[in-house]
Design a protein around this motif. Structure first.
Motif, short mmCIF file in Angstrom:
data_model
loop_
_atom_site.label_atom_id
_atom_site.label_comp_id
_atom_site.label_asym_id
_atom_site.label_seq_id
_atom_site.Cartn_x
_atom_site.Cartn_y
_atom_site.Cartn_z
N GLY A 7 0.82 -1.20 0.00
CA GLY A 7 0.00 0.00 0.00
C GLY A 7 0.85 1.25 0.00
N ALA A 8 0.26 2.37 0.44
CA ALA A 8 0.96 3.65 0.38
C ALA A 8 2.23 3.65 1.22
N GLY A 9 2.15 3.15 2.47
CA GLY A 9 3.32 3.16 3.34
C GLY A 9 4.45 2.33 2.78
N GLU A 10 4.11 1.14 2.29
CA GLU A 10 5.14 0.26 1.73
C GLU A 10 5.75 0.85 0.46
N ALA A 11 4.92 1.49 -0.34
CA ALA A 11 5.42 2.11 -1.57
C ALA A 11 6.36 3.27 -1.25
N MET A 12 6.00 4.10 -0.28
CA MET A 12 6.87 5.21 0.10
C MET A 12 8.20 4.71 0.64
N LEU A 13 8.15 3.69 1.50
CA LEU A 13 9.38 3.13 2.07
C LEU A 13 10.27 2.57 0.97
N SER A 14 9.67 1.89 0.01
CA SER A 14 10.43 1.32 -1.11
C SER A 14 11.08 2.42 -1.94
N TYR A 15 10.31 3.44 -2.24
CA TYR A 15 10.83 4.58 -3.01
C TYR A 15 12.03 5.20 -2.30
N LEU A 16 11.89 5.48 -1.01
CA LEU A 16 12.97 6.14 -0.27
C LEU A 16 14.22 5.27 -0.20
N ALA A 17 14.02 3.96 -0.08
CA ALA A 17 15.17 3.05 -0.03
C ALA A 17 15.94 3.05 -1.35
N ILE A 18 15.22 3.07 -2.46
CA ILE A 18 15.88 3.06 -3.77
C ILE A 18 16.63 4.37 -4.00
#
Length: 458
Positions: free
Chosen positions: A350-361
């Motif tokens: 969801g939104a939280g997981e997507a944001m975390l993934s984006y920031l990690a990349i």
């Protein structure tokens, strides 16, 4: 006054020029094999499924021939990705008895590679060099320069930076605000341009991605990049004597026309084909049609010259995408084999997981990894079939757009270093605030997409 940057010394490492003066027999053979791979992929799209295993073999064979021409840094990165991917496949087979489809092992990111090769044929479309353009100083010059390189770069990619940067350099050298504008103008096109490798990667990971939704989210984010560049540079630098450029509408006719042509095929003539597939065959066909009025001999000469001289210079990007594809296959296969297919990084994307993934990349890009590595790793850890694929694609595109602008070892920053003498570390430091603000915008867009998907019952 913002600092000037003079060209690097002749013995400094530079990116491969677009058309080398002379190529060896080995390089020309590699170019022919790359063209063969493109032809096989087009045949595959036309329904000749029997040639599918040969596409990957052709591209990998070409890279093997060109291996010695890769810069040391590229060889290390590509070699590490390929070795880890292959090792994980072997471990999965030997230790866990995983059944492997060996004929597909070399198939990772093939659609992206073929699209990149197809896009390269844009260089054969007869077009006038961009006009000298209207010279504009100050903040208006920043935004017109950003807009010019953004619109040209959405189709022509890195060459647009050199076309515009070289024009600006003739007057009084290039200043840091101009280099930052070129960097951000190009990289932000990854938010939405179907001609960027980023879109190919995103659609490869998430084939059910809704391009219209991505376009609706990506264009405002790209616009935010332009506005932020204008405001931030005006705050940090004295722009009174910093010159910008505004290209004429005529210079933008070709990129706009090609974009409309691709969308026309996607939504009208060939709706069953992805945009990546359409670009793969449409751009070489357009280049062929543009040259044929000047005679078959002329057309054949230009096609052969492009194959023998231009295609071998694509070794860096082709090798990186092939190795990243093998790495993704190896890691995902190993995880499935070791866990019985029962483990994924996120149970719900969801939104939280997507944001975390984006920031990690993006964080991995800042420390020197190309975004394709972070995106490939994420893809191998997700259950892509059950995830919201438009959201996954948005994460990939946004991380690419911001990560390549900021990463000191990204293609755009290495190219600016080779061409204009500005180090990737300097570009990274001056883009950190930009990356932070853009990330806030990206997280907002991700939240809106997730909310809309939830309201729609996805």
């Amino acid at each position: 006054m913002p600092p000037h940057f003079s060209p690097p010394a002749a013995d400094e490492q530079r990116p491969s020029p677009p058309t080398p003066a002379k190529t060896s027999g080995r390089q020309r053979l590699a170019g022919l094999i790359i063209a063969l791979g493109l032809g096989l992929q087009i045949a595959r799209l036309a329904g000749a499924n029997g040639v599918a295993p040969l596409v990957g073999i052709a591209f990998w064979l070409a890279i093997t021939l060109l291996w010695r021409d890769l810069p040391t840094r590229n060889r290390r990165q590509v070699g590490a990705l390929a070795a880890i991917g292959a090792a994980l496949l072997v471990i999965s087979r030997i230790l866990y008895g995983e059944t492997l489809a060996w004929e597909q092992v070399l198939d990772g990111n093939i659609f992206v590679v073929a699209m990149l090769v197809g896009v390269s044929f844009i260089g054969l479309i007869n077009r006038r060099p961009p006009s000298p353009g209207t010279r504009i100083r100050g903040g208006r010059g920043v935004i017109t320069t950003w807009l010019s390189v953004h619109l040209l770069g959405a189709i022509l990619n890195l060459s647009s930076v050199f076309l515009i940067g070289d024009q600006l350099k003739r007057t009084d050298g290039l200043r840091l605000p101009q280099l930052l504008t070129l960097n951000r103008g190009l990289s932000s096109a990854a938010f939405w341009s179907p001609f960027f490798a980023a879109m190919g990667v995103a659609m490869g990971l998430a084939p059910r991605l809704d391009f219209a939704v991505v376009l609706a989210a990506g264009v405002p984010l790209a616009a935010l990049s332009g506005v932020l560049t204008r405001l931030e540079l005006a705050r940090r630098f004295d722009l009174e004597h910093v010159e910008g450029i505004s290209l004429s509408p005529h210079d933008l006719l070709m990129p706009v026309g090609l974009a409309l042509l691709v969308l026309g095929f996607h939504y009208g003539l060939t709706p069953t084909l992805s945009i990546v597939s359409i670009i793969t065959f449409l751009l070489p066909a357009t280049a062929l049609a543009a040259n044929l009025p000047r005679g078959t001999a002329f057309t054949a000469k230009r096609m052969v010259q492009h194959t023998r001289e231009r295609l071998p210079t694509m070794r860096g990007e082709i090798s990186l995408f092939l190795a990243a594809g093998l790495f993704t296959q190896g890691l995902s296969t190993f995880i499935d084999a070791a866990t019985g297919g029962q483990w994924v990084l996120f149970e719900h994307f969801g939104a939280g997981e997507a944001m975390l993934s984006y920031l990690a990349i993006v964080a991995s890009a800042v420390i020197g990894l190309h975004p394709i590595i972070g995106i490939s790793t994420l893809a191998s850890l997700l259950d892509l079939d059950s995830a919201n694929q438009t959201l996954v694609g948005m994460v990939a595109l946004s991380a690419w757009a911001v990560g390549t602008a900021t990463g000191p070892l990204s293609g755009i920053n290495l190219s600016l270093q080779g061409r204009y003498g500005i180090s990737g570390g300097v570009m990274m430091r001056h883009n950190l605030i930009y990356a932070l603000v853009m990330s806030l915008g990206v997280c907002l867009a991700i939240g809106l997409l997730a909310a809309l998907a939830g309201a729609g019952g996805q």
